[in-house]
Scaffold this motif. Structure first.
Motif, PDB file in Angstrom:
ATOM      1  N   ARG A 229     -55.663 -60.119  27.696  1.00 22.04           N
ATOM      2  CA  ARG A 229     -55.564 -61.299  26.811  1.00 22.04           C
ATOM      3  C   ARG A 229     -55.518 -62.589  27.621  1.00 22.04           C
ATOM      4  NH1 ARG A 229     -50.569 -58.758  24.173  1.00 22.04           N
ATOM      5  NH2 ARG A 229     -51.367 -57.349  22.607  1.00 22.04           N
ATOM      6  N   ALA A 230     -54.978 -62.502  28.849  1.00 23.53           N
ATOM      7  CA  ALA A 230     -54.805 -63.718  29.658  1.00 23.53           C
ATOM      8  C   ALA A 230     -56.072 -64.089  30.439  1.00 23.53           C
ATOM      9  CB  ALA A 230     -53.646 -63.517  30.634  1.00 23.53           C
ATOM     10  N   LEU A 231     -57.044 -63.180  30.533  1.00 22.15           N
ATOM     11  CA  LEU A 231     -58.278 -63.507  31.261  1.00 22.15           C
ATOM     12  C   LEU A 231     -59.112 -64.498  30.451  1.00 22.15           C
ATOM     13  CD1 LEU A 231     -59.687 -60.109  32.649  1.00 22.15           C
ATOM     14  CD2 LEU A 231     -58.970 -62.097  33.988  1.00 22.15           C
ATOM     15  N   THR A 232     -59.815 -65.386  31.159  1.00 21.77           N
ATOM     16  CA  THR A 232     -60.712 -66.326  30.477  1.00 21.77           C
ATOM     17  C   THR A 232     -62.122 -65.732  30.457  1.00 21.77           C
ATOM     18  OG1 THR A 232     -59.420 -68.148  31.349  1.00 21.77           O
ATOM     19  CG2 THR A 232     -61.633 -68.693  30.555  1.00 21.77           C
ATOM     20  N   PHE A 233     -62.732 -65.710  29.299  1.00 25.15           N
ATOM     21  CA  PHE A 233     -64.101 -65.193  29.177  1.00 25.15           C
ATOM     22  C   PHE A 233     -65.039 -66.323  28.737  1.00 25.15           C
ATOM     23  CE2 PHE A 233     -61.522 -61.407  28.784  1.00 25.15           C
ATOM     24  CZ  PHE A 233     -62.225 -60.473  29.528  1.00 25.15           C
ATOM     25  N   ASP A 234     -66.172 -66.409  29.387  1.00 21.82           N
ATOM     26  CA  ASP A 234     -67.181 -67.407  29.022  1.00 21.82           C
ATOM     27  C   ASP A 234     -68.527 -66.694  28.902  1.00 21.82           C
ATOM     28  OD1 ASP A 234     -68.658 -69.654  28.597  1.00 21.82           O
ATOM     29  OD2 ASP A 234     -68.735 -70.206  30.726  1.00 21.82           O
ATOM     30  N   PRO A 235     -69.143 -66.624  27.729  1.00 24.10           N
ATOM     31  CA  PRO A 235     -68.608 -67.115  26.460  1.00 24.10           C
ATOM     32  C   PRO A 235     -67.392 -66.310  26.030  1.00 24.10           C
ATOM     33  CG  PRO A 235     -70.610 -65.846  26.099  1.00 24.10           C
ATOM     34  CD  PRO A 235     -70.461 -65.963  27.582  1.00 24.10           C
ATOM     35  N   PRO A 236     -66.565 -66.883  25.136  1.00 27.37           N
ATOM     36  CA  PRO A 236     -65.362 -66.165  24.702  1.00 27.37           C
ATOM     37  C   PRO A 236     -65.721 -64.818  24.071  1.00 27.37           C
ATOM     38  CG  PRO A 236     -65.374 -68.436  23.890  1.00 27.37           C
ATOM     39  CD  PRO A 236     -66.730 -68.189  24.484  1.00 27.37           C
ATOM     40  N   LEU A 237     -64.777 -63.884  24.139  1.00 23.26           N
ATOM     41  CA  LEU A 237     -64.982 -62.589  23.483  1.00 23.26           C
ATOM     42  C   LEU A 237     -65.137 -62.810  21.981  1.00 23.26           C
ATOM     43  CD1 LEU A 237     -62.301 -60.386  25.318  1.00 23.26           C
ATOM     44  CD2 LEU A 237     -64.783 -60.453  25.721  1.00 23.26           C
ATOM     45  N   PRO A 238     -65.882 -61.944  21.295  1.00 18.98           N
ATOM     46  CA  PRO A 238     -66.015 -62.094  19.834  1.00 18.98           C
ATOM     47  C   PRO A 238     -64.645 -62.110  19.152  1.00 18.98           C
ATOM     48  CG  PRO A 238     -67.467 -60.359  20.677  1.00 18.98           C
ATOM     49  CD  PRO A 238     -66.601 -60.787  21.819  1.00 18.98           C
ATOM     50  N   GLY A 239     -64.554 -62.859  18.061  1.00 13.19           N
ATOM     51  CA  GLY A 239     -63.273 -63.000  17.345  1.00 13.19           C
ATOM     52  C   GLY A 239     -62.663 -61.661  16.960  1.00 13.19           C
ATOM     53  N   ALA A 240     -63.516 -60.709  16.567  1.00  9.04           N
ATOM     54  CA  ALA A 240     -62.980 -59.410  16.125  1.00  9.04           C
ATOM     55  C   ALA A 240     -62.299 -58.689  17.290  1.00  9.04           C
ATOM     56  CB  ALA A 240     -64.107 -58.553  15.563  1.00  9.04           C
ATOM     57  N   VAL A 241     -62.856 -58.845  18.499  1.00  9.40           N
ATOM     58  CA  VAL A 241     -62.254 -58.198  19.679  1.00  9.40           C
ATOM     59  C   VAL A 241     -60.933 -58.895  20.019  1.00  9.40           C
ATOM     60  CG1 VAL A 241     -62.573 -57.638  22.131  1.00  9.40           C
ATOM     61  CG2 VAL A 241     -64.520 -57.503  20.553  1.00  9.40           C
ATOM     62  N   VAL A 242     -60.947 -60.229  19.957  1.00  9.53           N
ATOM     63  CA  VAL A 242     -59.713 -60.988  20.236  1.00  9.53           C
ATOM     64  C   VAL A 242     -58.633 -60.577  19.239  1.00  9.53           C
ATOM     65  CG1 VAL A 242     -58.701 -63.315  20.257  1.00  9.53           C
ATOM     66  CG2 VAL A 242     -60.978 -62.928  21.241  1.00  9.53           C
ATOM     67  N   ASP A 243     -59.002 -60.429  17.983  1.00 14.15           N
ATOM     68  CA  ASP A 243     -58.020 -60.033  16.956  1.00 14.15           C
ATOM     69  C   ASP A 243     -57.502 -58.623  17.229  1.00 14.15           C
ATOM     70  OD1 ASP A 243     -58.411 -62.428  15.776  1.00 14.15           O
ATOM     71  OD2 ASP A 243     -59.636 -61.680  14.103  1.00 14.15           O
ATOM     72  N   ALA A 244     -58.420 -57.729  17.609  1.00  8.35           N
ATOM     73  CA  ALA A 244     -57.995 -56.342  17.883  1.00  8.35           C
ATOM     74  C   ALA A 244     -57.013 -56.318  19.058  1.00  8.35           C
ATOM     75  CB  ALA A 244     -59.207 -55.463  18.178  1.00  8.35           C
TER      76      ALA A 244
END
Ligand SMILES: Cc1cc2nc3c(=O)[nH]c(=O)nc-3n(C[C@H](O)[C@H](O)[C@H](O)COP(=O)(O)OP(=O)(O)OC[C@H]3O[C@@H](n4cnc5c(N)ncnc54)[C@H](O)[C@@H]3O)c2cc1C
Length: 403
Positions: A229-244
């Motif tokens: 969760r603390a890693l920065t992703f560019d482009p950001p991870l899809p919202g569904a993955v972030v929510d999961a």
């Protein structure tokens, strides 16, 4: 040659890296700590005793663990105790057959309605209060999470917890699995190299570290959920993955090891009201002269004051197991919530059908995920970490083939 960067040299990352290197890919493993193994951490006490400060018990169905052990020349040895078929203290005199029958009834209801509150199912299905308390205590201890916060799906492990097979450890320490895999990878493993960010585009992946960028074609991210969760992703991870990921609970656990002045036969005792347990084993490699203890879930770790040192916990062990002659001066407590590269013990996830697609295990472009939390039916275990590494390597090969 296809280049793969693996973030995390726990068992998941190392298993993935080993499979990919064996498959002829160029692999670099970035590890934040100064050692490999992550949540598997074996150490010697001053007495020479071998203790496991993290993942310890290798139980049933540990096929990937056996495969990796054979690959790196490690031997699994019996601990002399039957995880976690323990003596109970105080002993409520539970009849084993009655407990197994109750476990089957609980599991039938939990299968039909896995989202119901676990505690409601126990209340409704288990008439004997001693068996009910035993189940609550065992599930809370195994998941290292308060039973009151768990769904019925977690009760599906009740009969597994009553199984009678002997549990095992790796001779020389479970961390030998990680050391063996790392030795095969040689100087591709970079310690003290935390990754901060991952960026990807059509041409490849860049992993940012304090020492600069690591370029690769694919990245395997094999870090625990809080660090992911603390890693920065560019482009950001899809919202569904972030929510999961946001929805994954991390368990809280601590371990205690205390040298014994006199050898003790292999045995295990559980405090049902205290919801913690203790064990002795010849796997300490000095003849059963160490008692280990496990405390799972925030209230249990807090009641034993594990973060303040061993004193309160040792007092509990003295009461639980008065026959042991404890040398408290050599006691070692390990807590995991305050470990910066774990931030908890393991993920609290209900077992799923392995064929059901999981967002946590689905590649995002050139990013492939590994780690115990991505293992559908073995999360929170050494076996799950290794299986996830094997699966992640297959995902990488699939990506490479299709690109
Ligand atoms: C106290 C305790 C007891 C346990 N008991 C058992 C047991 O008895 N039996 C069992 O089967 N399992 C047990 N487990 C669970 C088992 O140990 C884990 O499921 C397994 O080791 C996880 O492996 P992993 O590779 O997924 O993660 P980890 O082992 O955590 O590996 C991830 C690696 O990533 C590194 N990392 C994190 N962030 C970064 C970053 N940004 N950059 C680079 N590196 C990073 C970490 O340092 C770590 O080395 C226990 C765990 C704990 C904590």
């Amino acid at each position: 040659m296809t280049r793969v960067c693996v973030i995390g040299a726990g068992l998941a990352g190392l298993a993935a890296a080993d499979a990919l290197a064996t498959g002829g890919l160029e692999v670099n493993v970035l590890e934040a700590r100064n050692r490999v193994g992550g949540r598997v951490w074996s150490e010697r006490l001053e007495t020479g005793a071998l203790i496991e400060r993290g993942g310890e018990f290798l139980t049933y169905g540990y096929d990937a663990t056996e495969r990796v052990a054979a690959l790196v020349g490690c031997e699994l040895v019996g601990m002399g105790i039957r995880y976690p078929d323990r003596r109970l203290h105080p002993d409520p005199g539970i009849d084993r057959d009655a407990a197994l029958l109750a476990a089957a009834a609980v599991e039938a209801v939990a299968t039909a309605d896995p989202e119901r509150a676990a505690i409601d199912v126990l209340d409704a299905e288990v008439a004997d209060p001693a068996i009910r308390e035993l189940f609550a205590s065992r599930i809370q201890s195994a998941t290292a999470h308060p039973i009151g916060d768990l769904e019925a799906g977690f009760l599906l492990g009740v009969s597994y917890l009553m199984k009678n097979g002997e549990c095992r450890r790796i001779r020389g320490g479970n961390q030998e699995l990680a050391r063996g895999l790392a030795a095969r990878l040689g100087d591709s493993v970079h310690l003290r190299t935390p990754a901060n960010a991952v960026s990807q585009d059509a041409s490849g992946v860049q992993v940012a570290t304090a020492d600069g960028q690591v370029a690769a074609d694919v990245v395997v991210v094999a870090v625990p959920v809080p660090l992911l969760r603390a890693l920065t992703f560019d482009p950001p991870l899809p919202g569904a993955v972030v929510d999961a990921l946001a929805g994954v609970r991390m368990s809280v656990a601590a371990k205690l090891a205390v040298p014994l002045r006199a050898a003790a036969a292999a045995d295990a005792v559980m405090s049902v009201p205290g919801r913690y347990w203790a064990y002795t084993t010849p796997c300490d490699e000095i003849g059963g002269r160490t008692v280990g203890s496990w405390a799972g879930s925030t209230p249990v770790v807090a009641a034993l004051q594990a973060t303040n040192g061993p004193a309160t916990w040792i007092a509990g062990i003295r009461e639980l197991w008065p026959e042991l002659d404890l040398d408290e001066s050599g006691a070692v407590v390990t807590t995991w919530l305050d470990d910066p590269w774990a931030q908890g013990a393991y993920s609290v996830l209900m077992s799923r059908d392995p064929d059901e697609p999981s967002l946590l295990a689905t590649p995002v472009g050139r990013i492939v995920f590994a780690g115990e939390h991505t293992s559908p039916d073995w999360s929170g275990t050494i076996e799950g970490a290794l299986r996830s590494g094997e699966r992640a390597a297959a995902d990488v090969l699939q990506l490479v083939r299709s690109s």
